[in-house]
Design a protein around this motif. Structure first.
Motif, PDB file in Angstrom:
ATOM      1  N   LYS A  71       0.830  -1.203   0.000  1.00 46.64           N
ATOM      2  CA  LYS A  71       0.000   0.000   0.000  1.00 46.64           C
ATOM      3  C   LYS A  71       0.869   1.260   0.000  1.00 46.64           C
ATOM      4  N   THR A  72       1.994   1.187   0.693  1.00 42.44           N
ATOM      5  CA  THR A  72       2.949   2.303   0.648  1.00 42.44           C
ATOM      6  C   THR A  72       3.495   2.467  -0.761  1.00 42.44           C
ATOM      7  N   LEU A  73       3.832   1.350  -1.409  1.00 45.78           N
ATOM      8  CA  LEU A  73       4.336   1.416  -2.784  1.00 45.78           C
ATOM      9  C   LEU A  73       3.297   2.020  -3.721  1.00 45.78           C
ATOM     10  N   GLU A  74       2.027   1.620  -3.543  1.00 47.61           N
ATOM     11  CA  GLU A  74       0.964   2.155  -4.378  1.00 47.61           C
ATOM     12  C   GLU A  74       0.758   3.660  -4.126  1.00 47.61           C
ATOM     13  N   PHE A  75       0.945   4.086  -2.883  1.00 48.48           N
ATOM     14  CA  PHE A  75       0.838   5.517  -2.567  1.00 48.48           C
ATOM     15  C   PHE A  75       1.870   6.309  -3.352  1.00 48.48           C
ATOM     16  N   TRP A  76       3.128   5.857  -3.316  1.00 49.26           N
ATOM     17  CA  TRP A  76       4.181   6.593  -4.015  1.00 49.26           C
ATOM     18  C   TRP A  76       3.993   6.514  -5.530  1.00 49.26           C
ATOM     19  N   LYS A  77       3.487   5.401  -6.009  1.00 46.24           N
ATOM     20  CA  LYS A  77       3.178   5.298  -7.442  1.00 46.24           C
ATOM     21  C   LYS A  77       2.120   6.324  -7.836  1.00 46.24           C
ATOM     22  N   SER A  78       1.116   6.525  -6.966  1.00 44.70           N
ATOM     23  CA  SER A  78       0.050   7.490  -7.268  1.00 44.70           C
ATOM     24  C   SER A  78       0.570   8.916  -7.353  1.00 44.70           C
ATOM     25  N   LEU A  79       1.736   9.163  -6.733  1.00 45.34           N
ATOM     26  CA  LEU A  79       2.346  10.491  -6.793  1.00 45.34           C
ATOM     27  C   LEU A  79       3.318  10.626  -7.968  1.00 45.34           C
ATOM     28  N   GLY A  80       3.406   9.590  -8.786  1.00 44.22           N
ATOM     29  CA  GLY A  80       4.210   9.673 -10.001  1.00 44.22           C
ATOM     30  C   GLY A  80       5.594   9.073  -9.919  1.00 44.22           C
ATOM     31  N   LEU A  81       5.952   8.445  -8.795  1.00 46.25           N
ATOM     32  CA  LEU A  81       7.281   7.834  -8.692  1.00 46.25           C
ATOM     33  C   LEU A  81       7.330   6.552  -9.516  1.00 46.25           C
ATOM     34  N   GLU A  82       8.474   6.289 -10.122  1.00 49.26           N
ATOM     35  CA  GLU A  82       8.632   5.124 -10.980  1.00 49.26           C
ATOM     36  C   GLU A  82       9.170   3.906 -10.236  1.00 49.26           C
ATOM     37  N   ARG A  83       9.898   4.152  -9.140  1.00 46.67           N
ATOM     38  CA  ARG A  83      10.559   3.048  -8.450  1.00 46.67           C
ATOM     39  C   ARG A  83      10.629   3.333  -6.962  1.00 46.67           C
ATOM     40  N   VAL A  84      10.595   2.248  -6.178  1.00 49.51           N
ATOM     41  CA  VAL A  84      10.771   2.347  -4.731  1.00 49.51           C
ATOM     42  C   VAL A  84      11.960   1.472  -4.327  1.00 49.51           C
ATOM     43  N   VAL A  85      12.898   2.078  -3.591  1.00 49.23           N
ATOM     44  CA  VAL A  85      13.992   1.312  -2.995  1.00 49.23           C
ATOM     45  C   VAL A  85      13.493   0.867  -1.629  1.00 49.23           C
ATOM     46  N   LEU A  86      13.347  -0.425  -1.446  1.00 45.57           N
ATOM     47  CA  LEU A  86      12.726  -0.942  -0.234  1.00 45.57           C
ATOM     48  C   LEU A  86      13.585  -0.682   1.001  1.00 45.57           C
ATOM     49  N   ALA A  87      12.910  -0.600   2.149  1.00 50.57           N
ATOM     50  CA  ALA A  87      13.624  -0.573   3.419  1.00 50.57           C
ATOM     51  C   ALA A  87      14.432  -1.853   3.547  1.00 50.57           C
ATOM     52  N   ARG A  88      15.568  -1.777   4.213  1.00 45.89           N
ATOM     53  CA  ARG A  88      16.411  -2.970   4.334  1.00 45.89           C
ATOM     54  C   ARG A  88      15.849  -3.975   5.341  1.00 45.89           C
ATOM     55  N   GLU A  89      14.790  -3.602   6.037  1.00 45.03           N
ATOM     56  CA  GLU A  89      14.193  -4.491   7.025  1.00 45.03           C
ATOM     57  C   GLU A  89      13.110  -5.391   6.435  1.00 45.03           C
ATOM     58  N   VAL A  90      12.961  -5.409   5.123  1.00 45.83           N
ATOM     59  CA  VAL A  90      11.921  -6.188   4.449  1.00 45.83           C
ATOM     60  C   VAL A  90      12.417  -7.616   4.177  1.00 45.83           C
ATOM     61  N   GLY A  91      11.508  -8.591   4.291  1.00 46.31           N
ATOM     62  CA  GLY A  91      11.836  -9.981   4.009  1.00 46.31           C
ATOM     63  C   GLY A  91      11.406 -10.401   2.614  1.00 46.31           C
ATOM     64  N   ILE A  92      11.912 -11.546   2.172  1.00 44.72           N
ATOM     65  CA  ILE A  92      11.615 -12.070   0.833  1.00 44.72           C
ATOM     66  C   ILE A  92      10.117 -12.270   0.635  1.00 44.72           C
ATOM     67  N   MET A 108       4.286  -7.808  -2.079  1.00 51.91           N
ATOM     68  CA  MET A 108       4.266  -6.508  -2.755  1.00 51.91           C
ATOM     69  C   MET A 108       4.099  -6.684  -4.255  1.00 51.91           C
ATOM     70  N   ARG A 109       4.872  -7.605  -4.821  1.00 51.10           N
ATOM     71  CA  ARG A 109       4.822  -7.783  -6.265  1.00 51.10           C
ATOM     72  C   ARG A 109       3.465  -8.293  -6.728  1.00 51.10           C
ATOM     73  N   ARG A 110       2.765  -9.050  -5.891  1.00 49.59           N
ATOM     74  CA  ARG A 110       1.435  -9.536  -6.262  1.00 49.59           C
ATOM     75  C   ARG A 110       0.417  -8.398  -6.358  1.00 49.59           C
ATOM     76  N   HIS A 111       0.684  -7.269  -5.665  1.00 52.69           N
ATOM     77  CA  HIS A 111      -0.307  -6.205  -5.580  1.00 52.69           C
ATOM     78  C   HIS A 111       0.083  -4.908  -6.285  1.00 52.69           C
ATOM     79  N   THR A 112       1.297  -4.801  -6.779  1.00 56.14           N
ATOM     80  CA  THR A 112       1.702  -3.551  -7.434  1.00 56.14           C
ATOM     81  C   THR A 112       2.705  -3.835  -8.543  1.00 56.14           C
ATOM     82  N   ASP A 113       2.694  -2.968  -9.553  1.00 56.66           N
ATOM     83  CA  ASP A 113       3.646  -3.143 -10.657  1.00 56.66           C
ATOM     84  C   ASP A 113       4.711  -2.053 -10.673  1.00 56.66           C
TER      85      ASP A 113
END
Length: 406
Positions: free
Chosen positions: A129-150, A156-161
């Motif tokens: 949902k955070t990724l989708e928020f930034w996409k809605s503002l026109g960002l092309e890419r998100v560099v994930l927090a380093r605390e994220v797991g596989i 995330m990939r199942r819900h956003t492109d």
């Protein structure tokens, strides 16, 4: 045979123009650099506008991209001049900027419409949902927090492109997403405004304090730090690629060209091998052996497979890691005489074993049997920084091959 057509990008750090060119020669699809303002690596060398233009021309001629990190947390007055900065980057041909501060994102979008914006890891994006928020503002890419797991990346990939970039190699900050004020308190340098002194990596002891005075020393054994071991996802690249990561990021804008060339070379080779034939992919132990030649600390998988524990922190005696020194860079090679012309970077001499390596994971070891200086006079050692020498090599080399010694 299944081939992965959308091969992920290998993204390498470049603290200066020499490192930018070396990273691209050694396989990076893109590099990230810093300008002389608004970034988080104030001591990384960083680029003038003229150097950026030269770097962009070099990269684009070879099908690579250049991103600029402008990811500082801005206090009042810090963002002055940012509009002109982003306009200039756009005119130079920079492919994207990496930003964490919403104010800077707004300034960039207004001042340089069309310049791609990537969300910095400092912004702590950890769910779709955070990724989708930034996409809605026109960002092309998100560099994930380093605390994220596989598994979180898969979700995330199942819900956003939106494009996903994730770190695969390099130093890990002990604080959550780099939000640390230890440096501020100890040396008055703000880590979130580009001045981190890496206070967590200093050596510490424990003392019993009495009204501000050290009464007794209570720490036995090895002094300790408060820092993490380094990240290395080399063995787990198939998981990263299958999870849908678009860009595999290597940390280290302050590291040497020895580090940048070696790590980019290894990850390029491993990514290509997997994407060419995932079903029959076999991990090559030589890749890991190569990584240890530039490692400074022990290695781990960070948060990708669970929350790190004591083994992922620098407690106790450090692991003994073989030290390799970057000794020379190849300037020229004569195939008829088998003589290579080298630019010295660290002293070496006749009788020492050295290793040459180049793009495409080319390697060979040999003993230095002879050396000549610029005047053609035989010498036993190359002691002077940046001196030009000639030596016989056992296999063909090319300009920008590097030589190291253990």
């Amino acid at each position: 045979m299944t081939v992965i057509k959308d091969k992920p990008e290998v993204l390498a750090p470049a603290g200066n123009l020499e490192k930018l060119k070396m990273a691209i020669r050694y396989g990076a699809d893109a590099v990230y650099i810093g300008g002389q303002a608004y970034g988080l690596r104030s001591r990384a060398g960083n680029f003038s506008y003229e150097e950026m233009a030269e770097g962009v021309a070099f990269a684009h001629a070879r099908g690579a991209k250049v991103f600029v990190a402008a990811n500082m947390v801005t206090h009042e007055g810090d963002a002055g001049g940012a509009d002109a900065f982003f306009k200039t980057l756009q005119s130079i041909g920079i492919d994207a900027v990496i930003i964490s501060d919403p104010a800077m994102i707004t300034i960039c979008a207004q001042a340089a419409p069309g310049l791609a914006i990537h969300l910095s890891t400092q912004a702590s994006a950890t769910n779709y949902k955070t990724l989708e928020f930034w996409k809605s503002l026109g960002l092309e890419r998100v560099v994930l927090a380093r605390e994220v797991g596989i598994e979180e990346i898969r979700e995330m990939r199942r819900h956003t492109d939106i494009e996903i970039e994730a770190f695969v190699h390099g130093a890990m900050c002990i604080a959550y997403s780099g939000r640390c004020t230890l440096s501020n308190h100890m040396v008055n340098r703000d880590a979130n405004r580009g001045g981190c002194a890496q206070s967590c990596r200093w050596k510490y002891d424990l003392f019993d304090m009495d009204e501000g005075e050290a009464r007794s020393h209570i720490q036995d054994g090895e002094p300790f730090s408060m820092s993490a071991v380094d990240l290395a996802m080399l063995r787990h690249l198939p998981d990263m690629i299958d999870a849908g990561v678009n860009s595999l990021k290597i940390e280290g804008r302050m590291k040497s060209i020895h580090y940048v060339s070696t790590v980019a070379n290894v990850y390029r080779n491993a990514v290509d091998a997997y994407c060419e034939d995932p079903e029959h992919f076999r991990f090559d132990p030589a890749w890991e052996e190569e990584i240890w030649k530039v490692a400074q600390r022990d290695l781990s998988t960070g948060f990708y497979y669970g929350v790190p524990g004591e083994k992922e922190q620098l407690f106790g005696k450090p692991r003994k890691i073989p030290k390799y020194t970057f000794a020379a860079q190849v300037l020229d090679y004569n195939p008829e005489t088998h003589l290579a012309t080298l630019e010295q970077r660290n002293h070496f001499g006749v009788g020492e074993e050295v290793e040459f390596y180049g793009p495409g994971f080319v390697h060979f070891k040999q003993t230095v049997r002879d050396l000549w200086n610029e005047d053609g006079e035989p010498i036993d050692r190359a002691p002077n920084p940046m001196m030009t020498v000639t030596m016989t090599v056992d296999a063909p080399v090319e300009p920008y091959f590097l030589m190291r010694k253990k």
